[in-house]
Design an enzyme around this catalytic site. Structure first.
Site, PDB file in Angstrom:
ATOM      1  N   ARG A 103       0.835  -1.200   0.000  1.00  0.00           N
ATOM      2  CA  ARG A 103       0.000   0.000   0.000  1.00  0.00           C
ATOM      3  C   ARG A 103       0.863   1.241   0.000  1.00  0.00           C
ATOM      4  O   ARG A 103       1.778   1.374   0.810  1.00  0.00           O
ATOM      5  CB  ARG A 103      -0.921   0.010   1.231  1.00  0.00           C
ATOM      6  CG  ARG A 103      -1.915   1.157   1.220  1.00  0.00           C
ATOM      7  CD  ARG A 103      -2.857   1.106   2.403  1.00  0.00           C
ATOM      8  NE  ARG A 103      -2.230   1.607   3.627  1.00  0.00           N
ATOM      9  CZ  ARG A 103      -2.916   2.014   4.694  1.00  0.00           C
ATOM     10  NH1 ARG A 103      -4.231   1.955   4.696  1.00  0.00           N
ATOM     11  NH2 ARG A 103      -2.281   2.442   5.774  1.00  0.00           N
ATOM     12  N   THR A 107      -1.028   7.686  -1.168  1.00  0.00           N
ATOM     13  CA  THR A 107      -2.295   7.581  -1.907  1.00  0.00           C
ATOM     14  C   THR A 107      -3.229   6.532  -1.310  1.00  0.00           C
ATOM     15  O   THR A 107      -4.418   6.522  -1.612  1.00  0.00           O
ATOM     16  CB  THR A 107      -2.031   7.193  -3.374  1.00  0.00           C
ATOM     17  OG1 THR A 107      -1.476   5.869  -3.432  1.00  0.00           O
ATOM     18  CG2 THR A 107      -1.046   8.162  -4.012  1.00  0.00           C
ATOM     19  N   ASP A 202       0.666  -1.476  13.154  1.00  0.00           N
ATOM     20  CA  ASP A 202       1.040  -2.133  11.905  1.00  0.00           C
ATOM     21  C   ASP A 202       1.274  -3.611  12.178  1.00  0.00           C
ATOM     22  O   ASP A 202       2.248  -3.991  12.832  1.00  0.00           O
ATOM     23  CB  ASP A 202       2.311  -1.484  11.335  1.00  0.00           C
ATOM     24  CG  ASP A 202       2.652  -2.009   9.951  1.00  0.00           C
ATOM     25  OD1 ASP A 202       2.868  -3.229   9.806  1.00  0.00           O
ATOM     26  OD2 ASP A 202       2.701  -1.202   9.014  1.00  0.00           O
ATOM     27  N   ASP A 205       4.714  -5.101  11.037  1.00  0.00           N
ATOM     28  CA  ASP A 205       5.837  -4.715  11.902  1.00  0.00           C
ATOM     29  C   ASP A 205       5.785  -5.438  13.238  1.00  0.00           C
ATOM     30  O   ASP A 205       6.819  -5.842  13.783  1.00  0.00           O
ATOM     31  CB  ASP A 205       5.829  -3.205  12.135  1.00  0.00           C
ATOM     32  CG  ASP A 205       6.234  -2.424  10.890  1.00  0.00           C
ATOM     33  OD1 ASP A 205       6.720  -3.060   9.934  1.00  0.00           O
ATOM     34  OD2 ASP A 205       6.051  -1.192  10.881  1.00  0.00           O
TER      35      ASP A 205
END
Length: 211
Positions: A103, A107, A202, A205
């Site tokens: 991703r 954007t 995340d 992560d």
């Protein structure tokens, strides 16, 4: 499109520990694996089966087996890899494909950088696994990819979803095929960065570290 929220105390407990920012990566990985096994139970409730005659030590009877062609489990790299073992443990007959997507953090659009999938998915039940359904861009792109290969029965298994992401998936692909989303919880909203709130950060992560 159907959305199934796994409402179970064990699911809620494991998710609470995953949310805790102090939970270390080894524990996080272990809990994701356990949680996905619980979600897989719900996700595979309508997996296709066929009856076969079997002989027990006592008598002949009818047994139920997973039908051919076998289901296809597709983790979305990299975070989806942390969910793969939990799915295959529940459906060992399933085959596994891989879809690499990333991703753009500006954007929020997803692009595909790798795939390892059959050329024809006609008649296959497909199970996409990805921890977070946030904006929906990655999942929409992944489902589109499978539909273009002939799939018409796609179930996405996610740890968490945002309402905005669910709405985006339904608007984009819900009319094209039989799509089901199975989650441990639907959270409040997205923040300005496209992260789920309250979420768990995340997932990639926290599973594998910052690389």
């Amino acid at each position: 499109m159907r959305t199934i929220v796994a409402d179970h105390p064990l699911v809620a407990h494991k998710l609470a520990v995953l949310r805790d920012e102090s939970t270390p990566s080894p524990t996080f990985r272990h809990l994701v694996d356990e949680l996905v096994t619980l979600l897989a139970y719900e996700a595979t409730r309508e997996v296709r089966v066929e009856a076969r005659e079997i002989r027990t030590p006592v008598a002949v009877t009818q047994g139920v087996y997973i039908a051919d062609p076998p289901p296809l489990i597709v983790p979305i790299l990299r975070a989806g890899l942390g969910m793969l073992d939990g799915m295959t443990r529940m459906v060992p007959k399933a085959e596994v494909g891989f879809l690499g997507m990333v991703r753009n953090e500006e954007t929020l659009e997803a692009t595909t950088y790798a795939n390892r999938l059959p050329d024809d998915l006609t008649g296959r039940q497909c199970f996409l696994v990805d921890p977070m359904l946030a904006t929906g861009g990655t999942l929409v792109a992944a489902i589109d990819y499978l539909l273009d290969l002939g799939a018409r029965d796609v179930t996405a298994v996610c740890l968490l979803a945002a309402p905005e992401g669910l709405a985006a998936v339904e608007a984009a692909v819900g009319h094209r095929a039989e799509v089901t989303v199975v989650v441990a919880a639907v959270d409040e909203r997205l923040d300005e960065r496209g992260y789920i709130v309250p979420g768990l950060g995340d997932a990639g992560d926290r599973l594998y570290g910052v690389v």
